[in-house]
Write a protein that holds these residues in place. Structure first.
Motif, PDB file in Angstrom:
ATOM      1  N   VAL A 121      -2.435  -4.456  12.303  1.00  0.00           N
ATOM      2  CA  VAL A 121      -2.324  -2.998  12.448  1.00  0.00           C
ATOM      3  C   VAL A 121      -0.899  -2.554  12.135  1.00  0.00           C
ATOM      4  O   VAL A 121       0.056  -3.019  12.776  1.00  0.00           O
ATOM      5  CB  VAL A 121      -2.706  -2.546  13.872  1.00  0.00           C
ATOM      6  N   SER A 122      -0.768  -1.663  11.142  1.00  0.00           N
ATOM      7  CA  SER A 122       0.537  -1.075  10.846  1.00  0.00           C
ATOM      8  C   SER A 122       0.762   0.129  11.748  1.00  0.00           C
ATOM      9  O   SER A 122      -0.155   0.608  12.432  1.00  0.00           O
ATOM     10  CB  SER A 122       0.588  -0.642   9.379  1.00  0.00           C
ATOM     11  N   ASP A 176       3.424   5.309   6.483  1.00  0.00           N
ATOM     12  CA  ASP A 176       3.526   3.945   5.951  1.00  0.00           C
ATOM     13  C   ASP A 176       4.176   3.864   4.566  1.00  0.00           C
ATOM     14  O   ASP A 176       4.723   2.814   4.195  1.00  0.00           O
ATOM     15  CB  ASP A 176       2.124   3.310   5.865  1.00  0.00           C
ATOM     16  N   THR A 192      -1.397   2.960  10.620  1.00  0.00           N
ATOM     17  CA  THR A 192      -2.794   2.737  11.022  1.00  0.00           C
ATOM     18  C   THR A 192      -2.987   3.046  12.502  1.00  0.00           C
ATOM     19  O   THR A 192      -3.986   3.656  12.906  1.00  0.00           O
ATOM     20  CB  THR A 192      -3.220   1.290  10.741  1.00  0.00           C
ATOM     21  N   LYS A 194      -1.186   8.887   7.755  1.00  0.00           N
ATOM     22  CA  LYS A 194      -0.943   7.435   7.665  1.00  0.00           C
ATOM     23  C   LYS A 194      -0.123   7.104   6.413  1.00  0.00           C
ATOM     24  O   LYS A 194       0.855   6.336   6.472  1.00  0.00           O
ATOM     25  CB  LYS A 194      -2.289   6.704   7.616  1.00  0.00           C
ATOM     26  N   LEU A 229     -10.807   1.983   8.350  1.00  0.00           N
ATOM     27  CA  LEU A 229      -9.377   1.847   8.624  1.00  0.00           C
ATOM     28  C   LEU A 229      -9.083   0.567   9.401  1.00  0.00           C
ATOM     29  O   LEU A 229      -8.177  -0.201   9.045  1.00  0.00           O
ATOM     30  CB  LEU A 229      -8.884   3.068   9.405  1.00  0.00           C
ATOM     31  N   SER A 230      -9.868   0.320  10.493  1.00  0.00           N
ATOM     32  CA  SER A 230      -9.678  -0.891  11.295  1.00  0.00           C
ATOM     33  C   SER A 230     -10.910  -1.087  12.171  1.00  0.00           C
ATOM     34  O   SER A 230     -11.079  -0.403  13.177  1.00  0.00           O
ATOM     35  CB  SER A 230      -8.427  -0.775  12.185  1.00  0.00           C
TER      36      SER A 230
END
Length: 593
Positions: A286-287, A61, A290, A57, A171-172
């Protein structure tokens, strides 16, 4: 007696419950420190492996968009280090648990064998030997993987799920809920099929037992099979048993293969939903990094689920075998030392039956309130019709069975209050079927007295007239004999058994049809050995088909369904012209004819 059939499925006394698993875990208790080390290594391996998606990640990113090659190299080195470290830790855990598991299997097999050595004759009378062997070998082998890796893998996969869930929610939490949404559905599916799986593997264990029992019986009886040309019929029976095994195996394996596709299907749906929800429903939260990391965690989350489903299959099949193993271990010993049992002093030889009543499983009394006494040093012959209880009498003296009522005294001491070892070690029993173990002749001769010298062995063999034959063999006393003495004649096996008994120097001697496999010439040569065994004040009980061999006994007892109906010397009983007279006369006419 139905369980003595190779084509009858065995039923368990009780359904499976957690006590079976607890008993299995008792064996692992002494290895707690090693198991703890394996768990630590595994937990570290899992946590390090879970860092991999986070590293990816950051690469997606941060490092790649910003062209930060230094950070990218550091992340690549970190990823490589994480992978190698995780693999090494997992390897260390595998080595530890393999050693622990095999040690546990060794202990279970040892306990089963030691228990088998103590079980009474009834246990072996009522079961095909093949069904016993399959428990000691096949069933224990089948639970080997469960004890080696299954239980700890189950724990680790649970830990894995917890760690992955924690990483996903950090993370999410939104996408984490999407991933685990299918879990209740999968749990319901497991609940619905687990009983069918257990019943399926129980059926497989039954058919394995039946197949092994018939195979063992067929190999033992192959000479009779060929004599009566039963090869085709036996093949049909074996084919029927094999088809039954295949049918139950396919039934069990059907449910095994249901778990993997269902869990795999839910995994695919969950991965698709993660991408769909990430791109469509929660794009602002959310990227791309991610989303990639969560896709990796979604796969990792369902991977232990798939592994757990496989472990569930292995567990359910192993449970069916554990049930059979513990059923054997729970089989009551029946004949054991009383809580206050004492050592039997050196036996002088007085034997007394006091109102002894005994019955086998059919509850029909073989002996009913039987009473008699034998003086030390007396030689007693037991004669009478088959099934009257002659062999039962001598078996009871050695406590191979428990009495229904009454007492048996040796030198005034109740044998039920003496330790089995101190009683049986002073007795010598020769049976009609002289069992010879695989190994050397010397091993067989010393079987009852390991500290005997070679000179003593040679002397015993000279007494019974087998020494010259053994010395004529190329390797003499070191000659290897096959299972059950194959390659030796029936008479030679009896002579070896005689020598083995002489070497043990028993205080009470039992000869149960011991001359049945010996020809007339050998019997005459052997009479000196019998006289040697009977002399020296040794109390002796002789059951003989040939009445001519017992004429010199101090006392002859005629045993019938009514008990001991006649007792006296040969001349006294012949003078009475009763049951013994008629039996002896009929045999004399038969021999003369």
């Amino acid at each position: 007696m139905a369980r003595n059939r190779f084509d009858i499925d065995e039923t368990l006394e009780t359904p499976f419950n957690t006590k079976h698993l607890k008993r299995a875990l008792v064996y692992t208790g002494k290895y707690k420190s090693k198991i703890a080390a394996a768990l630590i290594f595994s937990a570290c391996s899992i946590v390090i492996a879970l860092l991999e998606p986070i590293i990816i990640k950051h690469a997606v990113d941060a490092a790649i968009p910003n062209s930060d090659y230094r950070l990218l190299v550091m992340l690549a080195v970190g990823l490589f280090t994480a992978i190698v470290t995780s693999v090494l830790l997992a390897r260390m855990r595998t080595i530890i648990m393999t050693k622990v598991g095999q040690s546990v299997i060794y202990e279970i097999r040892r306990d089963v064998f030691e228990h088998l050595q103590k079980l009474p004759f009834e246990y072996y009378d009522n079961r095909p030997h093949g069904k016993i062997l399959v428990r000691v070998i096949n069933y224990i082998n089948s639970v080997s993987d469960l004890m080696t890796n299954g239980l700890i893998n189950f724990i680790l996969e649970i830990f894995n799920l917890i760690f992955i869930s924690v990483f996903m929610f950090i993370l999410s939490w939104r996408l984490a809920l999407v991933v685990i949404a299918g879990l209740p559905l999968f749990a319901l599916f497991i609940f619905l099929i687990k009983n069918k799986q257990r019943k399926g593997w129980q059926a497989v264990s039954n058919k394995t037992s039946n197949l092994n029992a018939y195979l063992h019986e067929s190999i033992r009886g192959v000479q009779i099979t060929q004599l009566f040309t039963r090869e085709n019929v036996n093949s049909e029976v074996f084919d029927k048993l094999s088809r039954g095994y295949r049918k139950d195996w396919m039934y069990a394996i059907k449910y095994v293969h249901l778990l993997w596709p269902v869990s795999n299907f839910i995994e695919v749906i969950a991965s698709v939903c993660v991408i769909g929800f990430g791109l469509i429903v929660f794009p602002e939260f959310v990227s791309l990094g991610t989303l990639i990391a969560m896709s990796g965690y979604a796969f990792r989350f369902w991977q232990p689920i798939i592994n757990l489903s496989g472990l569930m299959n292995a567990f359910i099949s192993a449970v069916a075998y554990l049930e059979r193993i513990f059923e054997l271990l729970d089989e009551p010993v029946g004949i054991s030392d009383a809580p206050n049992a004492e050592e039997m002093p050196e036996i002088k030889g007085t034997v007394e039956f006091k109102n002894v009543t005994f019955a086998y499983e059919n509850n029909v009394n073989v002996l009913d309130k039987l009473s008699f006494s034998v003086k030390a040093g007396e030689s007693i012959a037991l004669v009478g019709p088959t099934g009257a209880g002659k062999t039962t009498i001598v078996n009871l003296i050695s406590r191979f069975y428990n009495l229904n009522s009454g007492e048996i005294l040796i030198d005034g001491k109740d044998i039920s209050k003496a330790t089995l070892h101190s009683l049986r070690s002073q007795m010598g029993i020769m049976l009609q079927d002289s069992f010879i173990f695989s190994g050397t002749l010397m091993f067989n001769l010393k079987y009852g007295r390991l500290d005997a010298t070679d000179a003593e062995v040679h002397e015993a063999c000279k007494i019974v007239g087998i020494h010259d034959y053994i010395m004529s063999l190329k390797q003499g006393y070191d000659t290897e004999v096959a299972e059950r003495g194959q390659g030796l004649s029936g008479g030679q096996k009896q002579l070896i058994s005689f020598a083995r008994t002489i070497l043990a120097n028993p205080k009470i001697l039992v000869l149960d049809e011991a001359t049945s496999s010996i020809d007339a010439k050998t019997e005459r040569d052997l009479q000196a050995g019998i006289n040697f065994l009977l002399k020296g004040g040794r109390t002796s009980f002789i059951i003989a088909h040939r009445l001519s061999t017992i004429r010199n006994c101090d006392r002859i007892m005629y045993v019938s369904e009514q008990g001991i109906t006649e007792s006296g010397s040969h001349d006294e009983l012949m003078a009475k012209k009763g049951d013994y007279y008629r039996l002896y006369t009929a045999q004399s006419i038969e021999v003369a004819g």
